[in-house]
Design an enzyme around this catalytic site. Structure first.
Site: not given
Ligand SMILES: [Zn+2]
Lengths: 475, 506
Positions: B175, B151, B76
């Site tokens: 997330s 996210s 990420k």
């Protein structure tokens, strides 16, 4: 109308740890800009602080030396504000649970002991420095100082005059130097001071409107700005005006305080607990250990000087006022038997020269052993007291051994009876008028003749022998 | 064989036996990325050169003892990778190349995992759909008209679309778990403090936690083995020994007690989601566990308290992006204040600004007690609810999200509706507990996530439960179809894909 002045001080002191408080960077003063930095103290994305245990220890040490209670549970908080010298846009500080609180310092005012309360001592990180380039429309940022550990020491509003504030600061500095947590060098920014001052009519309990003066650069500036502000506030009140709560700046050159009326001062720091650091549980045994290892503090040392060495309280106070001076003195008396004699030399000659040259004790070139050696030369009659002063000055300037100086300058005392008789005869011959005066009963004339002897020997004649020989020759 | 579809444990076996080389595997993944990422848009940055070089080094070294060695991973884009751009999907860090590694990156690198690139996300991890990326939205591999969740949407989509063997995400309010649920993969948020946060760009420090997103539960345990543990760079990382999580991979839940909190099945929870999760409970019962309905009474307040605490911390964490030292600085400015204003106005997206303002307000003098302090009290109560439940139950079973993945653009104008997506995951962050999401059914073509919540540092139990469930079902074997040109519509046929599992087989 009589007024009472009420003063509180906030003092920031940089701690003498080797590394910064939340990263491993060096705390060394100086260095090329931005060379003592890492991603952590630069506030790069994703980095986290880790508390330097030594900094906590030093804060506890300071708390103990200032007679504070040490918290069993303490935490860090974030103080949020934007400024280019603050890379994270928040300072890691302590809000409601400081490491130490409720202490005091004792100062001597007009021979009486006054106790000034310490509200709190907390640990925080320093910010960087902005450098404004002359003639350029920009500023440069040096983050070497960012993250250097600071303690903030907040006093109670117990101080009643600029003089007391000055005494408080000196005492505080002295204590912090004794426990070796800070060098307290104002010129290097390792001690900084903000003051709060208000006045009120005598007998009134309620505090007057307070004014804050920030970032004072020297103890002298603290005293002068407070004196100015005390007077200014009185005048405002007496003229029927009203004081406003504000922050003022000390203008050193003009000797006045100036209002800093700008909106930036109205900060809301939005303190909240620092989530990147777990709260500190300060172990009782650890605190006890730090306490047990506290060195002798200035008050205790002063008392010892009076008791053990028989020094007058004033002298003991002066000698112990700074750790460097006191340590120097102690080193001297470890090499010489009479503390009183040493005290005289240190307080009169040495401090006189330090003042004259604007030097610090740390800059002294000669060693305590050398002073002791000089004193022994006096005792042995190798040099006279007067010559000793000359030797001392030379030693102060060159750092050379007193023996070397005496030899180089040919200052050995003349104690040879025959030699002195030869010179005395010469002096008597050349000053018949004084001889006549002396014989007519004018004692003063003898003094003149002694002076002539000294002149003749450039001060090297043994004064006691000179007296005796003259008296003998003059019958 | 489509080697890009391999799991970690499958790839590890083949690498160890030299049946495939690491370079081959890495190339296969870049080929896969080239063929499907146009549609999915999972990656912000690819490091093909670096990855291939690494793969050749790994092949040369021939030491495949560690299961992650030579295994391609996607990270990420809020986790710092030295020398590789780390943008947080924000314009303000568009050009930011960290000169340091996050501890997570160090741990993956030291095990010779091959970093393929950095995945898309909601800007600064603020969002539930990956639509808040400053660069582009990521699409759900099961239906490219839908969001992948967020996210960590890029990471979850990359795993689901076989654009990596596994991925790393971060979870502040769901997330990792919510996008894992939306994309039909396995995602775990470990206990707060289990994985170092050093180098994870902070959103809300007291809630953020890094975790794995994988194709199955076995992989999840393997990744956790590599990334968990005390880190001296992170004071909030726990000094608690790390067990071998793969030892928990036993298909056995007999005698376990499961709590089913009624608050997670009420209003707003889609009927099919509810049914799928309750079916999952039945699977556990069939395997010898017992399920009971329980109550976690403060659940409804958790979401609102979260939206005080997280923005409050964010308002402070994001204050450093001022254009002074790194990142993007506005071009024309009058003075310092103007520089701050313009840089931050231009650099941050709408959702980030919204949360900064919320947080700043909540911490302001005069409001602190009413908001921040109260929210912290709620947090304590939420945690107490769980503590109470865990006295009796081994783990808690509930949906990962109220619905399946929604359509792109569906919730963008309604922040509150968007926030509701995390209603099932947020309490877990507030309590600092470990939670895992794994597929437990489908609503139409869209996967449904099952959330298993455990005691603090009891990742072994939730891994064991998840593994048992996975072994008893075939949901994890179903793959999205994205190779055909018709991939953009909801219903799709895709002959190349393995046969879809038909659900419960236990
Ligand atoms: Zn540093």
């Amino acid at each position: 109308m009589n007024y009472e002045t009420v003063i509180g001080l906030e003092v920031h002191v940089e701690l003498l740890t080797k590394s910064k408080v939340f990263c491993g960077c060096s705390t060394e003063f100086g260095g090329e800009p931005n060379t003592h930095c890492c991603p952590i103290c630069l506030g790069m994305p994703g980095v986290l602080p880790v508390t330097n245990k030594k900094a906590v220890e030093y804060a506890i040490k300071a708390g103990l030396a200032l007679n504070c209670e040490i918290a069993a549970y303490s935490k860090f908080d974030r103080k949020n504000y934007f400024y280019p010298d603050l890379p994270k846009a928040y300072q890691i500080s302590q809000y409601d649970l400081p490491i130490a609180r409720n202490g005091y310092i004792e100062i001597e005012v007009d021979g009486k002991t006054r106790r000034i309360g310490i509200t709190r001592v907390h640990l925080e990180e320093d910010a960087g420095k902005l450098i404004h380039e002359e003639g350029k429309n920009n500023s440069l940022v040096d983050l070497n100082r960012t993250g250097v550990p600071l303690i903030e020491i907040v006093s109670e509003p117990d101080i009643r005059s600029p003089e007391e504030a000055w005494l408080y600061l000196n005492k505080l500095k002295s204590i912090l130097q004794y426990i070796e947590v800070s060098d307290c060098k104002m010129e290097e920014g390792s001690l900084r001071c903000d003051v709060n001052i208000s006045i009120r009519r005598e007998g009134v309990d309620k505090f007057g409107t307070k004014v804050e003066i920030k970032n004072l650069g020297s103890f002298k500036a603290v005293r002068r700005s407070l004196e100015y502000e005390e007077k200014r506030q009185r005048e405002v009140i007496e003229e029927g005006g009203e004081l406003i709560q504000e922050t003022r700046r000390w203008d050193e050159v003009r000797g006045v305080t100036v209002s800093m009326r700008n909106k930036e001062e109205a900060h809301d720091y939005r303190y909240f607990p620092e989530p990147d650091l777990v709260p500190m549980v300060l172990d009782k045994d650890w605190i006890a250990e730090i306490k047990a290892n506290l060195p002798e503090l200035p008050d205790a040392r002063k008392e010892r000087y009076v008791k053990e060495f028989g020094l007058p309280a004033y002298d003991a106070g002066v000698l112990t006022s700074s750790k460097a001076l006191s340590d120097f003195y102690e080193e001297c008396i470890s090499h010489y038997h009479d503390p009183k004699v040493v005290s005289n030399w240190v307080m009169v000659e040495m401090m006189g020269l330090l003042n004259e040259k604007g030097m610090e004790v740390e800059q002294i070139k000669f060693k305590p052993e050398q002073l002791a050696a000089m004193l022994r030369m006096m005792d042995q009659g190798t040099i006279s007291g007067k010559i000793a002063k000359e030797v001392f000055r030379d030693m102060f300037e060159t750092g050379e051994d007193p023996e070397v100086i005496v030899k180089r300058k040919g200052l050995v005392q003349i104690s040879d009876e025959k030699e002195l008789e030869r010179i005395a005869t010469k002096v008597i011959e050349q000053n018949q008028k004084s001889v006549q005066d002396y014989k007519n009963g004018k004692q003063k004339a003898l003094g003149f003749l002694v002076g002539q002897m000294m002149k003749e020997t450039r001060g090297k004649a043994n004064p006691q022998m000179v007296n005796e020989i003259l008296k003998k020759l003059l019958g | 064989m489509e080697i890009y579809r391999l799991t970690i444990h499958e790839a590890h076996e083949l690498l160890k036996k030299r049946e495939i080389s690491c370079e081959e595997l890495t190339k296969a993944l870049f080929d896969r990325i080239k063929s499907v990422d146009e549609k999915i848009r999972a990656y912000i940055t690819l490091d093909e050169e670096g990855a291939l070089q690494k793969s050749r080094e790994v092949d040369k070294r021939k030491d495949f003892t560690n299961p992650l060695t030579g295994v391609p991973v996607a990270i990420k884009d809020n986790i710092c990778t030295e020398g590789l751009k780390t943008t947080c999907a924000s314009k303000i860090l568009e050009n930011f190349i960290p000169p340091y590694d996050a501890t997570l990156s160090v741990r993956l690198k030291s095990r010779d995992a091959v970093i393929l690139g950095k995945t898309n996300m909601d800007e600064f991890a603020m969002g539930s759909s990956t639509e808040n990326s400053a660069f582009f939205a990521t699409r759900n591999p099961w239906d490219t008209t839908r969001v992948p969740g967020g996210s960590s949407g890029g990471s979850a989509a990359a795993v689901a679309a076989d654009e990596c063997i596994f991925a790393i995400g971060s979870d502040t309010g769901g997330s990792i778990r919510q996008p894992a649920g939306y994309c039909g993969v396995v995602g775990m948020k470990p206990t707060y403090g289990r994985v170092s946060r050093y180098g994870l760009v902070a959103y809300a420090s007291s809630l953020d936690q890094i975790g794995p997103i994988t194709k199955d539960v076995t992989d999840c345990a393997m990744v956790l083995n590599a990334i968990a543990g005390r880190d001296i760079m992170d004071s909030t990382s726990a000094d608690i020994p790390v067990p071998d999580y793969t030892l928990s991979l036993k298909p056995d839940v007999s005698g376990m007690k499961i709590g089913i909190p009624r608050e997670y099945f009420g209003e707003g929870i889609d009927a099919e989601v509810r049914e799928a999760v309750l079916n999952a409970a039945k699977v556990f019962e069939k395997m010898g566990a017992s399920c009971e309905e329980i109550s976690l009474p403060h659940t409804e307040y958790a979401l609102w308290a979260y939206y005080i605490i997280a923005p409050a911390e964010a308002s402070s964490n994001l204050a450093r992006y001022d254009g002074i030292r790194y990142g993007v600085r506005a071009k024309d400015y009058e003075d310092l204040i103007d520089l701050y204003k313009k840089t931050r106005s231009e650099g941050f997206g709408a959702e980030v600004k919204r949360r900064i303002m919320l947080g700043t307000y909540a911490l302001s003098s005069g409001y602190y007690d009413a908001y921040y302090l109260k929210a912290q009290k709620v947090r304590t109560l939420v945690k107490r609810d769980f503590d109470q439940a865990f006295k009796k139950y081994d783990f808690i079973l509930c949906p990962t999200a109220p619905t399946v993945a929604f359509k792109i653009g569906e919730n963008t104008d309604d922040p509150l509706k968007m926030y509701m997506n995390d209603v099932c995951t947020i309490p877990v962050n507030m309590a600092g507990l470990p939670g895992i999401s794994l597929p437990c059914g489908f609503s139409g073509n869209m996967p449904i996530g099952l959330q298993i919540i455990g005691r603090p540092f009891d990742e072994p139990t939730i891994l064991q439960a998840a593994y048992a469930f996975e072994q008893a079902t075939e949901y994890h074997l179903k793959k999205p179809c994205i190779d055909s040109d018709t991939a953009s519509s909801g219903e799709q046929k895709c002959d190349k894909e393995p046969d879809a599992g038909k659900g419960v087989i236990a």
